[in-house]
Design a protein around this motif. Structure first.
Motif, PDB file in Angstrom:
ATOM      1  N   LYS A  85       0.799  -1.231   0.000  1.00 35.91           N
ATOM      2  CA  LYS A  85       0.000   0.000   0.000  1.00 35.91           C
ATOM      3  C   LYS A  85       0.826   1.273   0.000  1.00 35.91           C
ATOM      4  O   LYS A  85       0.275   2.361  -0.200  1.00 35.91           O
ATOM      5  N   THR A  86       2.118   1.175   0.229  1.00 38.01           N
ATOM      6  CA  THR A  86       2.909   2.389   0.446  1.00 38.01           C
ATOM      7  C   THR A  86       2.963   3.307  -0.770  1.00 38.01           C
ATOM      8  O   THR A  86       3.182   4.515  -0.625  1.00 38.01           O
ATOM      9  N   ALA A  87       2.761   2.763  -1.962  1.00 39.52           N
ATOM     10  CA  ALA A  87       2.830   3.586  -3.170  1.00 39.52           C
ATOM     11  C   ALA A  87       1.533   4.340  -3.434  1.00 39.52           C
ATOM     12  O   ALA A  87       1.477   5.168  -4.348  1.00 39.52           O
ATOM     13  N   TRP A  88       0.502   4.088  -2.647  1.00 37.34           N
ATOM     14  CA  TRP A  88      -0.806   4.706  -2.878  1.00 37.34           C
ATOM     15  C   TRP A  88      -1.234   5.591  -1.711  1.00 37.34           C
ATOM     16  O   TRP A  88      -0.963   5.274  -0.541  1.00 37.34           O
ATOM     17  N   ASP A  89      -1.920   6.661  -2.041  1.00 39.69           N
ATOM     18  CA  ASP A  89      -2.609   7.452  -1.037  1.00 39.69           C
ATOM     19  C   ASP A  89      -3.710   6.580  -0.437  1.00 39.69           C
ATOM     20  O   ASP A  89      -4.401   5.849  -1.157  1.00 39.69           O
ATOM     21  N   SER A  90      -3.896   6.646   0.884  1.00 42.64           N
ATOM     22  CA  SER A  90      -4.892   5.805   1.548  1.00 42.64           C
ATOM     23  C   SER A  90      -6.297   6.021   0.998  1.00 42.64           C
ATOM     24  O   SER A  90      -7.154   5.144   1.076  1.00 42.64           O
ATOM     25  N   ASN A  91      -6.536   7.184   0.412  1.00 39.00           N
ATOM     26  CA  ASN A  91      -7.848   7.507  -0.146  1.00 39.00           C
ATOM     27  C   ASN A  91      -8.116   6.765  -1.461  1.00 39.00           C
ATOM     28  O   ASN A  91      -9.234   6.778  -1.973  1.00 39.00           O
ATOM     29  N   ARG A  92      -7.085   6.124  -2.001  1.00 41.02           N
ATOM     30  CA  ARG A  92      -7.224   5.414  -3.279  1.00 41.02           C
ATOM     31  C   ARG A  92      -7.056   3.906  -3.102  1.00 41.02           C
ATOM     32  O   ARG A  92      -6.727   3.190  -4.043  1.00 41.02           O
ATOM     33  N   ILE A  93      -7.289   3.411  -1.877  1.00 44.97           N
ATOM     34  CA  ILE A  93      -7.113   1.980  -1.587  1.00 44.97           C
ATOM     35  C   ILE A  93      -8.444   1.383  -1.144  1.00 44.97           C
ATOM     36  O   ILE A  93      -9.123   1.912  -0.257  1.00 44.97           O
ATOM     37  N   PHE A  94      -8.817   0.268  -1.764  1.00 53.29           N
ATOM     38  CA  PHE A  94     -10.061  -0.426  -1.452  1.00 53.29           C
ATOM     39  C   PHE A  94      -9.725  -1.869  -1.091  1.00 53.29           C
ATOM     40  O   PHE A  94      -9.129  -2.597  -1.896  1.00 53.29           O
ATOM     41  N   LEU A  95     -10.076  -2.290   0.127  1.00 57.96           N
ATOM     42  CA  LEU A  95      -9.801  -3.654   0.575  1.00 57.96           C
ATOM     43  C   LEU A  95     -11.002  -4.555   0.304  1.00 57.96           C
ATOM     44  O   LEU A  95     -12.150  -4.143   0.457  1.00 57.96           O
ATOM     45  N   VAL A  96     -10.717  -5.791  -0.087  1.00 54.99           N
ATOM     46  CA  VAL A  96     -11.759  -6.757  -0.409  1.00 54.99           C
ATOM     47  C   VAL A  96     -11.616  -7.984   0.473  1.00 54.99           C
ATOM     48  O   VAL A  96     -10.530  -8.560   0.589  1.00 54.99           O
ATOM     49  N   ASP A  97     -12.703  -8.379   1.104  1.00 57.38           N
ATOM     50  CA  ASP A  97     -12.758  -9.653   1.811  1.00 57.38           C
ATOM     51  C   ASP A  97     -13.111 -10.706   0.757  1.00 57.38           C
ATOM     52  O   ASP A  97     -14.266 -10.846   0.370  1.00 57.38           O
ATOM     53  N   ALA A  98     -12.100 -11.416   0.278  1.00 59.07           N
ATOM     54  CA  ALA A  98     -12.254 -12.268  -0.907  1.00 59.07           C
ATOM     55  C   ALA A  98     -12.956 -13.589  -0.580  1.00 59.07           C
ATOM     56  O   ALA A  98     -12.339 -14.661  -0.536  1.00 59.07           O
ATOM     57  N   LYS A  99     -14.256 -13.495  -0.381  1.00 60.59           N
ATOM     58  CA  LYS A  99     -15.084 -14.676  -0.166  1.00 60.59           C
ATOM     59  C   LYS A  99     -16.043 -14.822  -1.337  1.00 60.59           C
ATOM     60  O   LYS A  99     -16.443 -13.832  -1.952  1.00 60.59           O
TER      61      LYS A  99
END
Length: 360
Positions: free
Chosen positions: A54-68
């Motif tokens: 994640k370090t290369a991205w602004d936190s506002n441009r990160i979306f986490l997915v619970d891959a179920k």
């Protein structure tokens, strides 16, 4: 090992870049290079294992997915699209997907319908996605309990495949990926089939054994998708094992992973091929011996066979009142339409009875 495979697509060519480097530096450098003007969608498990992603991205441009599996849905796509639109994604922006098949499908489907199609980049983290689903253009999500009912064709602009992700996969994840590799090997009678079977037990302690199989699997798939990208004709044979396998996934409430369900689905298809006199009993046994190490323990009671057939009937490939599947005819994969539920029920009851005693 560093190799690349170029795929020709209706949207232009795209490249799979495979790296056998087990260090994380190459991964992080690559992600940094592609982070500009892009949004990151990452599997939450991968985020915990590789937080530096994640370090290369602004936190506002990160979306986490619970891959179920239950999150491979329109509702999840709506959440992702809402996230991107709220953050003013532009048509020239890219979405970088880091994860396995579920993350791939959520991103590729969403990317295909935002502004009628924006670019996305895939970093596959499972064996199944590295050896199979990363190429081929298909996007698929589940709908109303039917697997992969909705979808489009929208290939990534580029794929970066790192073998280091294989080191942190569970044994079942590895077996799932092997299931798809076996499916390509059986269709094409690959010379690698025997070696994969012979080295099967060693793979779980030495994941690098898988690298040539990933490369071979993608090359087999490449030949077909470049001929029939939109799955109208020749590519249909890749449904070998999948019709019966998808229904196994559903009836097991997804406790059986995709690739292992496909392995079981291939064995069911081969058994039906034998019962229909398309292959001999000796050929069926030969094929079973080559894949049985990857077949999961699973049984369907005779009383629930009708439920299993009902799931098969919902498969999107069916036409009219038939169940469309791929069977082997003298070892050649061909499309067959099963019109008699009664006969199919007899075959399936006999198959699962034989599974209990491992004796045909």
């Amino acid at each position: 090992m560093k190799k690349s495979i170029k795929i020709e697509s209706y949207r232009g060519s795209y490249c799979v870049r495979l790296s056998g480097d087990k260090s994380k530096e190459g991964l992080y450098k690559t992600l940094e290079e592609i982070s500009s003007e892009s949004f990151l969608v990452v599997d939450s498990k991968i985020d915990k294992l590789y937080p530096e992603i994640k370090t290369a991205w602004d936190s506002n441009r990160i979306f986490l997915v619970d891959a179920k599996e239950e999150n491979k849905s329109l509702e999840s796509c709506n959440s992702l699209i809402s996230f991107l639109i709220e953050r003013k994604i532009k048509k020239n922006n890219k979405i970088v997907a880091v994860g396995g098949g579920i993350v791939q499908d959520l991103v590729s489907f969403s990317a295909s319908i935002i502004y009628r199609g924006i670019d996305w980049i895939f970093v596959p983290t499972t064996l199944l996605s590295q050896a199979d689903s990363c190429i081929g253009s298909k996007t698929s999500i589940n709908f109303n309990g039917v697997k992969n009912l909705l979808g489009t064709f929208h290939p990534p602009r580029e794929i970066h495949s790192f073998s280091l992700f294989l080191e942190t996969l569970s044994d079942d994840d590895i077996k799932s990926g092997i299931g798809e590799i076996l499916h390509y090997y059986l269709i094409y009678n690959s010379k690698n089939l025997k070696s994969l079977n012979e080295s099967y037990e060693k793979i779980f302690s030495n994941r690098s054994i898988l690298l040539p199989h990933v490369f071979e699997s993608l090359n087999i798939k490449k030949k077909m998708i470049e001929v029939d990208e939109f799955d109208k004709n020749e590519r249909n044979i890749f449904n070998y094992g999948h019709t019966f396998g998808h229904a196994i996934e559903v009836i097991s409430n997804y406790e059986i992973s995709h690739g292992r369900a496909v392995t079981l689905g291939m064995d069911i298809a081969n058994f039906i091929s034998y019962k229909k006199s398309l292959i001999t009993i000796d050929r069926y046994k030969e094929l079973r011996n080559l894949i049985k190490k990857n077949i999961p323990e699973f049984d369907i009671e005779p009383g629930t066979i009708k439920d299993y057939i009902s799931i098969l009937q919902k498969d999107k490939k069916n036409t009219k009142n038939t169940i469309r599947c791929i069977l082997l005819n003298d070892s050649k994969a061909e499309i067959y339409n099963i019109t008699s539920n009664k006969k199919l029920e007899e075959y399936l009851i006999e198959y699962f009875e034989n599974m209990e005693c491992e004796n045909v």
